[in-house]
Enzyme design. Sequence first.
Site, PDB file in Angstrom:
ATOM      1  N   TYR A   1       3.399  10.182  -0.929  1.00  0.00           N
ATOM      2  CA  TYR A   1       4.469   9.702  -0.049  1.00  0.00           C
ATOM      3  C   TYR A   1       5.823   9.894  -0.743  1.00  0.00           C
ATOM      4  O   TYR A   1       6.013   9.411  -1.855  1.00  0.00           O
ATOM      5  CB  TYR A   1       4.308   8.214   0.260  1.00  0.00           C
ATOM      6  CG  TYR A   1       3.053   7.803   0.981  1.00  0.00           C
ATOM      7  CD1 TYR A   1       2.238   8.725   1.642  1.00  0.00           C
ATOM      8  CD2 TYR A   1       2.643   6.471   0.994  1.00  0.00           C
ATOM      9  CE1 TYR A   1       1.083   8.324   2.295  1.00  0.00           C
ATOM     10  CE2 TYR A   1       1.498   6.061   1.649  1.00  0.00           C
ATOM     11  CZ  TYR A   1       0.721   6.992   2.299  1.00  0.00           C
ATOM     12  OH  TYR A   1      -0.425   6.589   2.943  1.00  0.00           O
TER      13      TYR A   1
ATOM     14  N   HIS B   1      -7.715   9.304  -2.002  1.00  0.00           N
ATOM     15  CA  HIS B   1      -7.033   9.343  -0.710  1.00  0.00           C
ATOM     16  C   HIS B   1      -7.811  10.136   0.342  1.00  0.00           C
ATOM     17  O   HIS B   1      -7.971   9.690   1.480  1.00  0.00           O
ATOM     18  CB  HIS B   1      -5.634   9.937  -0.898  1.00  0.00           C
ATOM     19  CG  HIS B   1      -4.677   9.614   0.200  1.00  0.00           C
ATOM     20  ND1 HIS B   1      -3.323   9.820   0.094  1.00  0.00           N
ATOM     21  CD2 HIS B   1      -4.857   9.105   1.438  1.00  0.00           C
ATOM     22  CE1 HIS B   1      -2.728   9.448   1.211  1.00  0.00           C
ATOM     23  NE2 HIS B   1      -3.644   9.009   2.046  1.00  0.00           N
TER      24      HIS B   1
ATOM     25  N   TYR C   1       5.338   2.391  24.252  1.00  0.00           N
ATOM     26  CA  TYR C   1       5.057   3.651  24.941  1.00  0.00           C
ATOM     27  C   TYR C   1       4.090   3.395  26.091  1.00  0.00           C
ATOM     28  O   TYR C   1       2.888   3.258  25.889  1.00  0.00           O
ATOM     29  CB  TYR C   1       4.461   4.661  23.963  1.00  0.00           C
ATOM     30  CG  TYR C   1       5.335   4.888  22.756  1.00  0.00           C
ATOM     31  CD1 TYR C   1       6.456   5.719  22.826  1.00  0.00           C
ATOM     32  CD2 TYR C   1       5.058   4.262  21.540  1.00  0.00           C
ATOM     33  CE1 TYR C   1       7.262   5.912  21.710  1.00  0.00           C
ATOM     34  CE2 TYR C   1       5.856   4.460  20.429  1.00  0.00           C
ATOM     35  CZ  TYR C   1       6.962   5.280  20.520  1.00  0.00           C
ATOM     36  OH  TYR C   1       7.757   5.476  19.425  1.00  0.00           O
TER      37      TYR C   1
ATOM     38  N   LEU D   1      -1.482   0.047  14.400  1.00  0.00           N
ATOM     39  CA  LEU D   1      -0.734  -0.010  15.659  1.00  0.00           C
ATOM     40  C   LEU D   1      -0.754   1.330  16.397  1.00  0.00           C
ATOM     41  O   LEU D   1       0.059   1.559  17.294  1.00  0.00           O
ATOM     42  CB  LEU D   1       0.711  -0.456  15.393  1.00  0.00           C
ATOM     43  CG  LEU D   1       0.848  -1.889  14.872  1.00  0.00           C
ATOM     44  CD1 LEU D   1       2.291  -2.209  14.537  1.00  0.00           C
ATOM     45  CD2 LEU D   1       0.296  -2.889  15.891  1.00  0.00           C
TER      46      LEU D   1
ATOM     47  N   ASP E   1       0.839  -1.198   0.000  1.00  0.00           N
ATOM     48  CA  ASP E   1       0.000   0.000   0.000  1.00  0.00           C
ATOM     49  C   ASP E   1       0.874   1.248   0.000  1.00  0.00           C
ATOM     50  O   ASP E   1       1.768   1.391   0.832  1.00  0.00           O
ATOM     51  CB  ASP E   1      -0.900   0.012   1.237  1.00  0.00           C
ATOM     52  CG  ASP E   1      -1.809   1.225   1.281  1.00  0.00           C
ATOM     53  OD1 ASP E   1      -2.925   1.147   0.747  1.00  0.00           O
ATOM     54  OD2 ASP E   1      -1.387   2.264   1.833  1.00  0.00           O
TER      55      ASP E   1
END
Length: 316
Positions: free
Chosen positions: A51, A121, A218, A209, A46
């Site tokens: 990007y 997008h 964290y 995530l 993907d």
Amino acid sequence: MTRIGRSDLDVFPLALGGNVFGWTADRDASFAILDAFHAGGGDLIDTADGYSAWVPGNSGGESETLIGEWLASRKPSRVVVATKVSTHPEFRGLSARNIRAAAEASLKRLGVETLDLYYAHFDDPETPLEETVAAFADLVKDGLVRYTAVSNYSADRIRSWVELAQAAGFDLPVAVQPHYNLVHRNEVEDTIVPVAEEFDLSLVPYYGLASGFLTGKYRSAEPAEAGSPRAQGAAAYATPQGLRVIDTLEEVGAAHGASIAATALAWLRQRPTVAAPIASASRVEQVPDLLASARITLTSEQIAELDRVSDWTPSA
């Protein structure tokens, strides 16, 4: 393998996120990550045309270019490439002219004749939705795109897209890409999933995530421990409720010999309508853990427990 919506795209149930290529992963690291992902059975990559335009010195398209170079170098079998339009600095928005030009640029960078899965997008309120839907349909008709999809669209706008496509006799989108994970559930499950079920759309969620929070790395909201903007975003989830999610993931994962991250992605993969969560790796050492998530099957009791502890709305 899992099928994306009504398409004939049968894919490994985890997508490799290409947002890091040309950013936190240079060419060598990107190739190593892609090699490891494909060798481990992964076949869905993907990316997006924008990007990684946010990186100083980049201009957009770096991820697609690296993926294209990898495809040309390795000539891998059975790879499905999904990319997106609307954020490249030269091709912002979803006008018909822009969509066509952006798709042609993506095809050139990727070095392929057809885009397997092409996403809008971000919704573009400045362009009539009818124009956008027709432009995507034209790409399919002309053989530039196999299947269309939407990303970051509201449930109402997804429904409108589908209804416009149905009325015009166009192919319907087959996938939706929302922000969805164990600590970001409510909006997707309340609004997007019902629309996906109604129109046989598959979810291919990003932020699976939670910017790294669901790796267990964290466990404090202290800024000193957060560091980077990404880490600060992850640390914002480190509330007592968020940490209970991490503790439960750790317990459930231990029963499968799996990490917190792999368990979080396994939970997401087993949600209704989800075909393949997206996860990124900046280092090749991270890839085996991501691949492992696709081979973990949580029990109904384990899913119910994770559902229970994650049934909350973070302040972040």
